[in-house]
Design a protein around this motif. Sequence first.
Motif, PDB file in Angstrom:
ATOM      1  N   LEU A  90      -2.478   9.074  -7.644  1.00 55.85           N
ATOM      2  CA  LEU A  90      -1.973   7.963  -6.850  1.00 55.85           C
ATOM      3  C   LEU A  90      -2.926   6.768  -6.897  1.00 55.85           C
ATOM      4  O   LEU A  90      -2.509   5.619  -7.061  1.00 55.85           O
ATOM      5  CB  LEU A  90      -1.754   8.408  -5.405  1.00 55.85           C
ATOM      6  CG  LEU A  90      -0.781   7.566  -4.578  1.00 55.85           C
ATOM      7  CD1 LEU A  90       0.571   7.475  -5.252  1.00 55.85           C
ATOM      8  CD2 LEU A  90      -0.650   8.150  -3.185  1.00 55.85           C
ATOM      9  N   GLY A 131       0.799  -1.222   0.000  1.00 57.58           N
ATOM     10  CA  GLY A 131       0.000   0.000   0.000  1.00 57.58           C
ATOM     11  C   GLY A 131       0.827   1.265   0.000  1.00 57.58           C
ATOM     12  O   GLY A 131       0.497   2.229  -0.694  1.00 57.58           O
ATOM     13  N   ASP A 132       1.922   1.276   0.775  1.00 56.23           N
ATOM     14  CA  ASP A 132       2.807   2.437   0.776  1.00 56.23           C
ATOM     15  C   ASP A 132       4.258   2.062   0.469  1.00 56.23           C
ATOM     16  O   ASP A 132       5.125   2.920   0.378  1.00 56.23           O
ATOM     17  CB  ASP A 132       2.745   3.168   2.117  1.00 56.23           C
ATOM     18  CG  ASP A 132       3.202   2.294   3.276  1.00 56.23           C
ATOM     19  OD1 ASP A 132       3.371   1.069   3.085  1.00 56.23           O
ATOM     20  OD2 ASP A 132       3.385   2.840   4.383  1.00 56.23           O
ATOM     21  N   HIS A 133       4.528   0.764   0.295  1.00 53.59           N
ATOM     22  CA  HIS A 133       5.857   0.326  -0.119  1.00 53.59           C
ATOM     23  C   HIS A 133       5.766  -1.070  -0.718  1.00 53.59           C
ATOM     24  O   HIS A 133       4.749  -1.758  -0.587  1.00 53.59           O
ATOM     25  CB  HIS A 133       6.857   0.362   1.046  1.00 53.59           C
ATOM     26  CG  HIS A 133       6.604  -0.651   2.116  1.00 53.59           C
ATOM     27  ND1 HIS A 133       5.652  -0.492   3.097  1.00 53.59           N
ATOM     28  CD2 HIS A 133       7.179  -1.862   2.347  1.00 53.59           C
ATOM     29  CE1 HIS A 133       5.664  -1.538   3.904  1.00 53.59           C
ATOM     30  NE2 HIS A 133       6.565  -2.391   3.462  1.00 53.59           N
ATOM     31  N   ARG A 142      10.835   1.677  -0.575  1.00 53.53           N
ATOM     32  CA  ARG A 142       9.907   2.769  -0.288  1.00 53.53           C
ATOM     33  C   ARG A 142      10.016   3.913  -1.290  1.00 53.53           C
ATOM     34  O   ARG A 142       9.239   4.866  -1.219  1.00 53.53           O
ATOM     35  CB  ARG A 142      10.141   3.287   1.135  1.00 53.53           C
ATOM     36  CG  ARG A 142       9.929   2.208   2.187  1.00 53.53           C
ATOM     37  CD  ARG A 142      10.066   2.710   3.611  1.00 53.53           C
ATOM     38  NE  ARG A 142       9.880   1.616   4.559  1.00 53.53           N
ATOM     39  CZ  ARG A 142       8.696   1.179   4.985  1.00 53.53           C
ATOM     40  NH1 ARG A 142       7.592   1.764   4.539  1.00 53.53           N
ATOM     41  NH2 ARG A 142       8.610   0.175   5.833  1.00 53.53           N
ATOM     42  N   GLU A 166      -1.829   3.275  -8.689  1.00 51.80           N
ATOM     43  CA  GLU A 166      -1.798   2.076  -7.858  1.00 51.80           C
ATOM     44  C   GLU A 166      -2.733   1.006  -8.413  1.00 51.80           C
ATOM     45  O   GLU A 166      -2.374  -0.185  -8.471  1.00 51.80           O
ATOM     46  CB  GLU A 166      -2.173   2.407  -6.417  1.00 51.80           C
ATOM     47  CG  GLU A 166      -2.100   1.192  -5.491  1.00 51.80           C
ATOM     48  CD  GLU A 166      -2.385   1.530  -4.041  1.00 51.80           C
ATOM     49  OE1 GLU A 166      -2.220   0.636  -3.188  1.00 51.80           O
ATOM     50  OE2 GLU A 166      -2.771   2.685  -3.748  1.00 51.80           O
ATOM     51  N   ARG A 226       4.052   8.997  -5.549  1.00 50.25           N
ATOM     52  CA  ARG A 226       3.828   9.363  -4.143  1.00 50.25           C
ATOM     53  C   ARG A 226       4.836  10.433  -3.711  1.00 50.25           C
ATOM     54  O   ARG A 226       4.490  11.428  -3.076  1.00 50.25           O
ATOM     55  CB  ARG A 226       3.959   8.116  -3.267  1.00 50.25           C
ATOM     56  CG  ARG A 226       3.626   8.360  -1.797  1.00 50.25           C
ATOM     57  CD  ARG A 226       3.887   7.094  -0.978  1.00 50.25           C
ATOM     58  NE  ARG A 226       3.089   5.972  -1.453  1.00 50.25           N
ATOM     59  CZ  ARG A 226       1.835   5.769  -1.079  1.00 50.25           C
ATOM     60  NH1 ARG A 226       1.236   6.600  -0.250  1.00 50.25           N
ATOM     61  NH2 ARG A 226       1.166   4.728  -1.552  1.00 50.25           N
ATOM     62  N   SER A 227       6.094  10.219  -4.070  1.00 50.29           N
ATOM     63  CA  SER A 227       7.135  11.185  -3.715  1.00 50.29           C
ATOM     64  C   SER A 227       6.940  12.512  -4.446  1.00 50.29           C
ATOM     65  O   SER A 227       7.063  13.590  -3.862  1.00 50.29           O
ATOM     66  CB  SER A 227       8.510  10.592  -4.049  1.00 50.29           C
ATOM     67  OG  SER A 227       9.530  11.527  -3.833  1.00 50.29           O
ATOM     68  N   LEU A 279       5.443   4.529  -6.378  1.00 50.04           N
ATOM     69  CA  LEU A 279       6.296   5.148  -5.362  1.00 50.04           C
ATOM     70  C   LEU A 279       6.859   6.474  -5.857  1.00 50.04           C
ATOM     71  O   LEU A 279       6.979   7.430  -5.084  1.00 50.04           O
ATOM     72  CB  LEU A 279       7.423   4.189  -4.990  1.00 50.04           C
ATOM     73  CG  LEU A 279       6.980   2.883  -4.321  1.00 50.04           C
ATOM     74  CD1 LEU A 279       8.169   1.944  -4.128  1.00 50.04           C
ATOM     75  CD2 LEU A 279       6.302   3.164  -2.986  1.00 50.04           C
ATOM     76  N   ARG A 287       4.109  14.650  -3.130  1.00 56.96           N
ATOM     77  CA  ARG A 287       4.455  15.250  -1.848  1.00 56.96           C
ATOM     78  C   ARG A 287       5.401  16.441  -2.022  1.00 56.96           C
ATOM     79  O   ARG A 287       5.280  17.459  -1.345  1.00 56.96           O
ATOM     80  CB  ARG A 287       5.091  14.193  -0.943  1.00 56.96           C
ATOM     81  CG  ARG A 287       5.390  14.671   0.462  1.00 56.96           C
ATOM     82  CD  ARG A 287       5.812  13.525   1.356  1.00 56.96           C
ATOM     83  NE  ARG A 287       6.973  12.813   0.838  1.00 56.96           N
ATOM     84  CZ  ARG A 287       6.954  11.567   0.391  1.00 56.96           C
ATOM     85  NH1 ARG A 287       5.808  10.883   0.386  1.00 56.96           N
ATOM     86  NH2 ARG A 287       8.046  10.989  -0.072  1.00 56.96           N
TER      87      ARG A 287
END
Length: 346
Positions: free
Chosen positions: A118, A14-16, A35, A122, A68-69, A65, A72
């Motif tokens: 995202l 989910g996050d990694h 990650r 995903e 996501r980065s 990933l 942010r």
Amino acid sequence: MPRNDTVRALDWQGDHLRLLDQRRLPVETTWLDCRTAPETADAIRDMVVRGAPAIGIAAAYGVVLAARSALRRQPEDWRGAMANDLTRLRTARPTAVNLFWALDRMQRMIDSDPTDPLQVLEAEAVAIHQEDLAANRRMGHLGAQLIPAGARVLTHCNTGSLATGGYGTALGVIRSAWAGKGLAAVYADETRPWLQGARLTAWELVADAIPVKLIAEGAAPLLMQRGEVDWVIVGADRVAANGDTANKIGTYALALACKAHGVKFMVVAPSSTIDLDCLSGEDIPIEERPAEELLYMNGRRVAAEGAGAWNPVFDITPAELIDVLVTERGVVSDFVGKGVSALFDI
């Protein structure tokens, strides 16, 4: 899940992304957490994860990933902020076309201007993963139909759950044939210099209670000469439009030995491995890895000081040496005319 399908190489959290570190098998079962996209690219390059389908799946999660980065750091220009990460993923390995296929598919999602990038990315990466598993089970069924009960089969490198999203390509056919009809023998080449056959294929088959005999790298022709092999079943890292196939170094020698001894030769690969832009095997880039992989083992030099090494990772098997190509779209046994392109209704 089928009884003989228990191994997985990738686990999205989910996050990694969790990757089973295949460099440490069979001595240690260690998971590596990625990650960031650069960590994922490094894992692909360093062979933490290997096998064309698994590389593509890992790269797809690497894009998630990266997004996501980027979201942010630069939400106003998240696409631009991903550029370096995407390049790093794309250059992780040169031969396995699934890497580029998966990244191109993820790029189409990026270019679609999603309102929730995202979530969309995903969902696409998960779909690539799930579709690969479904394709492998389909190929297992199609390939197993060609293998008679009580056959003796030989495989090269690792083409199982460790190399894919699950079940495997060539090893998936072996799994299906074992479960459906029974096999008299399964042989696995060592597969030097990374010993994927000894470390990975043997480990997978033992884990799933499928008897396997390991053979030295050069023993296969003698086994065929003695009439102990009915089929050689291998995977592929790229299939050209004319059917020429790139696979782990040593595959071409096996195909030549099959031709000499009347043994059937099967390639099993998802359609994402077929590269219609490569007209023949001459167009497929062959990765060469560091000489140290041949000169050293477990950190200790095994070759004489002063000796050099040539370390190509793949070779090209011409289509005329291949009896059948099994994909989830169907089976090709005639590479003349439309050949593999017929799978795409071209």
